[in-house]
Design a protein around this motif. Structure first.
Motif, PDB file in Angstrom:
ATOM      1  N   ALA A   8     -51.132  42.773 -21.676  1.00  0.00           N
ATOM      2  CA  ALA A   8     -51.319  41.558 -20.880  1.00  0.00           C
ATOM      3  C   ALA A   8     -50.087  40.849 -21.230  1.00  0.00           C
ATOM      4  CB  ALA A   8     -52.405  40.578 -21.381  1.00  0.00           C
ATOM      5  N   THR A   9     -49.582  40.612 -22.232  1.00  0.00           N
ATOM      6  CA  THR A   9     -47.992  39.915 -22.379  1.00  0.00           C
ATOM      7  C   THR A   9     -47.077  40.475 -21.433  1.00  0.00           C
ATOM      8  OG1 THR A   9     -47.444  41.268 -24.161  1.00  0.00           O
ATOM      9  CG2 THR A   9     -48.888  39.625 -24.724  1.00  0.00           C
ATOM     10  N   MET A  10     -47.111  41.743 -21.218  1.00  0.00           N
ATOM     11  CA  MET A  10     -46.220  42.261 -20.116  1.00  0.00           C
ATOM     12  C   MET A  10     -46.068  41.635 -18.891  1.00  0.00           C
ATOM     13  SD  MET A  10     -44.728  44.624 -21.805  1.00  0.00           S
ATOM     14  CE  MET A  10     -45.005  43.434 -23.195  1.00  0.00           C
ATOM     15  N   LEU A  11     -46.999  40.836 -18.416  1.00  0.00           N
ATOM     16  CA  LEU A  11     -47.077  40.082 -17.369  1.00  0.00           C
ATOM     17  C   LEU A  11     -46.758  38.679 -17.219  1.00  0.00           C
ATOM     18  CD1 LEU A  11     -50.645  42.006 -16.123  1.00  0.00           C
ATOM     19  CD2 LEU A  11     -48.109  42.567 -15.757  1.00  0.00           C
ATOM     20  N   TYR A  12     -46.786  37.930 -18.463  1.00  0.00           N
ATOM     21  CA  TYR A  12     -46.655  36.511 -18.848  1.00  0.00           C
ATOM     22  C   TYR A  12     -45.676  36.142 -18.167  1.00  0.00           C
ATOM     23  CZ  TYR A  12     -50.242  36.464 -22.473  1.00  0.00           C
ATOM     24  OH  TYR A  12     -51.467  36.824 -23.155  1.00  0.00           O
ATOM     25  N   ASP A  13     -44.335  36.562 -18.071  1.00  0.00           N
ATOM     26  CA  ASP A  13     -43.175  35.911 -17.657  1.00  0.00           C
ATOM     27  C   ASP A  13     -43.554  35.950 -16.220  1.00  0.00           C
ATOM     28  OD1 ASP A  13     -41.890  35.418 -19.955  1.00  0.00           O
ATOM     29  OD2 ASP A  13     -40.882  37.325 -20.037  1.00  0.00           O
ATOM     30  N   TYR A  14     -43.848  36.979 -15.279  1.00  0.00           N
ATOM     31  CA  TYR A  14     -43.924  36.707 -13.871  1.00  0.00           C
ATOM     32  C   TYR A  14     -44.773  35.709 -13.542  1.00  0.00           C
ATOM     33  CZ  TYR A  14     -45.793  38.041  -9.337  1.00  0.00           C
ATOM     34  OH  TYR A  14     -46.280  38.091  -8.159  1.00  0.00           O
ATOM     35  N   LEU A  15     -46.106  35.530 -14.188  1.00  0.00           N
ATOM     36  CA  LEU A  15     -47.023  34.588 -14.053  1.00  0.00           C
ATOM     37  C   LEU A  15     -46.638  33.215 -14.276  1.00  0.00           C
ATOM     38  CD1 LEU A  15     -50.200  36.650 -14.964  1.00  0.00           C
ATOM     39  CD2 LEU A  15     -49.419  36.091 -12.603  1.00  0.00           C
ATOM     40  N   ILE A  16     -45.961  33.034 -15.425  1.00  0.00           N
ATOM     41  CA  ILE A  16     -45.603  31.505 -15.779  1.00  0.00           C
ATOM     42  C   ILE A  16     -44.413  31.392 -14.932  1.00  0.00           C
ATOM     43  CG2 ILE A  16     -44.500  30.522 -17.713  1.00  0.00           C
ATOM     44  CD1 ILE A  16     -46.014  32.190 -19.819  1.00  0.00           C
ATOM     45  N   ASP A  17     -43.763  32.050 -14.750  1.00  0.00           N
ATOM     46  CA  ASP A  17     -42.509  31.839 -13.565  1.00  0.00           C
ATOM     47  C   ASP A  17     -43.140  31.239 -12.193  1.00  0.00           C
ATOM     48  OD1 ASP A  17     -40.697  32.154 -15.559  1.00  0.00           O
ATOM     49  OD2 ASP A  17     -39.965  34.083 -14.663  1.00  0.00           O
ATOM     50  N   SER A  18     -44.264  31.627 -11.927  1.00  0.00           N
ATOM     51  CA  SER A  18     -44.942  31.519 -10.843  1.00  0.00           C
ATOM     52  C   SER A  18     -45.585  30.187 -10.811  1.00  0.00           C
ATOM     53  CB  SER A  18     -45.680  32.488 -10.146  1.00  0.00           C
ATOM     54  OG  SER A  18     -45.131  33.609  -9.836  1.00  0.00           O
ATOM     55  N   GLY A  19     -45.848  29.509 -12.010  1.00  0.00           N
ATOM     56  CA  GLY A  19     -46.466  28.373 -12.013  1.00  0.00           C
ATOM     57  C   GLY A  19     -47.871  28.476 -12.970  1.00  0.00           C
ATOM     58  N   VAL A  20     -48.194  29.735 -13.363  1.00  0.00           N
ATOM     59  CA  VAL A  20     -49.804  29.742 -13.888  1.00  0.00           C
ATOM     60  C   VAL A  20     -49.429  29.546 -15.224  1.00  0.00           C
ATOM     61  CG1 VAL A  20     -51.345  31.773 -14.341  1.00  0.00           C
ATOM     62  CG2 VAL A  20     -50.061  31.833 -12.346  1.00  0.00           C
ATOM     63  N   GLU A  21     -50.571  28.717 -15.549  1.00  0.00           N
ATOM     64  CA  GLU A  21     -50.653  28.558 -17.184  1.00  0.00           C
ATOM     65  C   GLU A  21     -51.606  29.490 -17.996  1.00  0.00           C
ATOM     66  OE1 GLU A  21     -52.169  24.511 -17.681  1.00  0.00           O
ATOM     67  OE2 GLU A  21     -51.492  23.858 -15.582  1.00  0.00           O
ATOM     68  N   ILE A  22     -50.894  29.941 -19.139  1.00  0.00           N
ATOM     69  CA  ILE A  22     -51.565  31.066 -19.687  1.00  0.00           C
ATOM     70  C   ILE A  22     -52.046  30.594 -21.175  1.00  0.00           C
ATOM     71  CG2 ILE A  22     -51.481  33.511 -20.638  1.00  0.00           C
ATOM     72  CD1 ILE A  22     -49.583  34.204 -18.591  1.00  0.00           C
ATOM     73  N   TYR A  23     -53.167  30.505 -21.574  1.00  0.00           N
ATOM     74  CA  TYR A  23     -53.688  30.328 -22.837  1.00  0.00           C
ATOM     75  C   TYR A  23     -54.265  31.526 -23.591  1.00  0.00           C
ATOM     76  CZ  TYR A  23     -53.611  25.235 -20.783  1.00  0.00           C
ATOM     77  OH  TYR A  23     -53.114  24.330 -20.596  1.00  0.00           O
TER      78      TYR A  23
END
Length: 398
Positions: free
Chosen positions: A261-276
Motif C-alpha cells: 500500500a505504501t508504494m502508492l502513497y506518494d501518487y495519491l497524496i500528490d493528487s490531494g488524497v488524505e491517507i490515514y
C-alpha cells in the motif's frame, strides 16, 4: 426487467464481532423456516462453538440450515465439529476442500471469501466479519476492526436466492452493472465478484461511485492495492475538489499488505488524497461512504486477491442513516487511533520509492493473471455427508 436494486429496506450498522455475533445468534433463535450462512473462516473456538450450538438447535427445531465454508480459510475446523452439525441435519458445504501438503495449506488462490447470513428470506447480514474470536475487542491487541450491516427487507430475499443458487450449482440471480441509480433511501443491491460473469463488478461499483461523488469520499479498507483504473478515479476525484480520505492498515496482520500500500502513497497524496493509517489494532474493514447518501459494506478488499481471484460479496446502499452511522464510526477511528501520512519530504526518498513501487505494482497487479494462466483444477463445492448410523453408534459406544 431486474435491475438488481431493491427498495424498502432498513439497514443497521454492526461494529466488530461484539455487535455482529449477538445479532446473528438472536436472528437464528427467532428463525421460523430457514438459515443460510456463508463464511470464509469458521473456527472451533468460543465464537465458533456458540454459533454451532445455535445452528444445531435450529436444525433440531426442524428448520432448513445450510452453511458454506471455505476449504482454505476454515481448514483448521475439526471433523468432530462438522459431524455435530451434519448429524442433526445441517447441510454443510465446503468450497474447494483439499488435503494439506506436508502439513501446509496449498490451495491459497480463488477462495470463497464471502460473509453472508440470511434468515427466512427477510433478514440478512453482509460484511467482512468471520466467525472467530479474533473479531472480538477483548481478544486484545490483535483483535480485528471491522463492520457488517443488518438488512431487513426485499434485498434479503435476493441475497438468499443467490446463496441457494451457489450451493445448487445454478446460474446466479445477480444483475451485472449498477444500472440506473435509485434516488430514494432504503435502496440496495448485492454486488458480487466471481470468476465467470461478474469478474469486475465490485471494482466497477467503486469506480462508478467515485465518478459520481460530489463532495466527500471516505474509504476504510484492510488490504489496499487496487488497479490503475481505480487509482486514477481516486486521484481524479481529489483533483476536482472532492475530499477523498483513505483509512488503511498501520498495524497489519500481514506486513506485506502495508508495504504494498505504501508504494502508492506518494501518487495519491500528490493528487490531494488524505491517507490515514489505523494503528490501534489490525484493520479488517471493507467499507466506504460516498457523499452523504451512498455506502458499501462487504467482504472485498481493494487488492489483487479480492479484485481478481476470490469470490466476494458487497452490498451497495443508498441510505443517509446508514451513511451517517458508518461515517461517524470511521471518523472516530481517524480522530482517536489514526495517523495522517505526510507527503514525502525528500526527493531522493520519493524517487527511490517510486521505482520500487513501479516494480512491486506491476508484479502484484499481473500476479493474478499469471496464476490464472497456470494449469489448475476447477474449484469445487462438496457437501459433507452424514456418517452412517453404524459409525455413529460405534463412536458413541467408544
Amino acid at each position: 426487467m431486474n435491475t438488481g436494486w431493491y427498495t424498502g429496506n432498513t439497514f443497521d450498522l454492526l461494529e466488530n464481532g461484539n455487535a455482529f455475533y449477538p445479532a446473528v445468534e438472536a436472528a437464528i433463535d427467532q428463525a421460523q423456516r430457514e438459515v443460510l450462512l456463508e463464511t470464509f473462516i469458521l473456527y472451533d473456538d468460543p465464537v465458533g462453538r456458540s454459533l454451532q450450538k445455535k445452528l444445531v438447535a435450529a436444525a433440531q427445531r426442524g428448520l432448513k440450515v445450510v452453511i458454506l465454508i471455505d476449504g482454505y480459510g476454515s481448514d483448521p475446523l475439526t471433523k468432530e465439529f462438522i459431524d455435530e452439525l451434519v448429524g442433526v441435519g445441517v447441510r454443510v458445504h465446503v468450497f474447494d476442500p483439499r488435503p494439506r501438503l506436508m502439513g501446509m495449506r496449498v490451495h491459497l488462490f480463488r477462495r470463497m471469501h464471502r460473509k453472508l447470513v440470511v434468515i427466512d428470506d427477510e433478514l440478512s447480514f453482509v460484511g467482512g466479519i468471520n466467525f472467530s474470536e479474533d473479531h472480538l475487542v477483548e481478544y486484545g491487541d490483535q483483535a480485528k476492526q471491522d463492520y457488517a450491516v443488518r438488512i431487513r427487507g426485499p434485498l434479503s430475499q435476493n441475497i438468499a436466492a443467490f446463496m441457494r443458487a451457489t450451493v445448487q450449482g445454478k446460474r446466479l440471480p445477480i444483475a451485472r452493472g449498477l444500472g440506473p441509480l435509485p434516488t430514494e433511501d432504503g435502496a440496495g443491491r448485492l454486488v458480487v465478484r466471481d470468476n465467470q460473469k461478474h469478474r469486475k463488478d465490485i471494482e466497477r461499483m467503486y469506480r462508478t461511485c467515485l465518478r459520481g461523488a460530489r463532495s466527500d469520499v471516505l474509504i476504510a479498507n484492510a488490504y489496499f492495492f487496487p488497479g490503475y483504473r481505480l487509482l486514477r478515479e481516486l486521484a481524479k476525484a481529489a483533483r476536482r475538489g472532492v475530499r477523498v480520505r483513505l483509512v488503511l492498515q498501520g498495524e497489519p496482520d500481514m506486513r506485506i499488505a502495508r508495504f504494498a500500500a505504501t508504494m502508492l502513497y506518494d501518487y495519491l497524496i500528490d493528487s490531494g488524497v488524505e491517507i490515514y493509517e489505523y494503528c490501534r489494532r489490525p484493520l479488517h474493514a471493507k467499507v466506504a461512504c460516498f457523499d452523504d447518501d451512498w455506502v458499501t459494506v462487504g467482504s472485498s478488499n481493494l487488492d489483487p486477491f479480492s479484485l481478481a481471484l476470490n469470490l466476494e460479496a458487497n452490498v451497495v446502499v443508498r441510505d443517509r442513516k446508514l451513511n451517517t452511522a458508518l461515517r461517524q464510526r470511521v471518523d472516530r477511528l481517524m480522530q482517536e487511533d489514526c495517523s495522517l501520512i505526510p507527503r514525502a519530504a525528500m526527493a531522493t526518498r520519493r524517487l527511490r520509492r517510486m521505482w520500487v513501487g513501479v516494480v512491486v505494482f506491476h508484479i502484484l497487479r499481473r500476479f493474478p493473471a499469471w496464476v490464472g494462466s497456470l494449469p489448475a483444477h476447477k474449484p469445487k463445492l462438496q457437501r459433507v455427508k452424514p456418517m452412517p448410523v453404524e459409525t455413529v453408534q460405534e463412536t458413541v459406544q467408544e
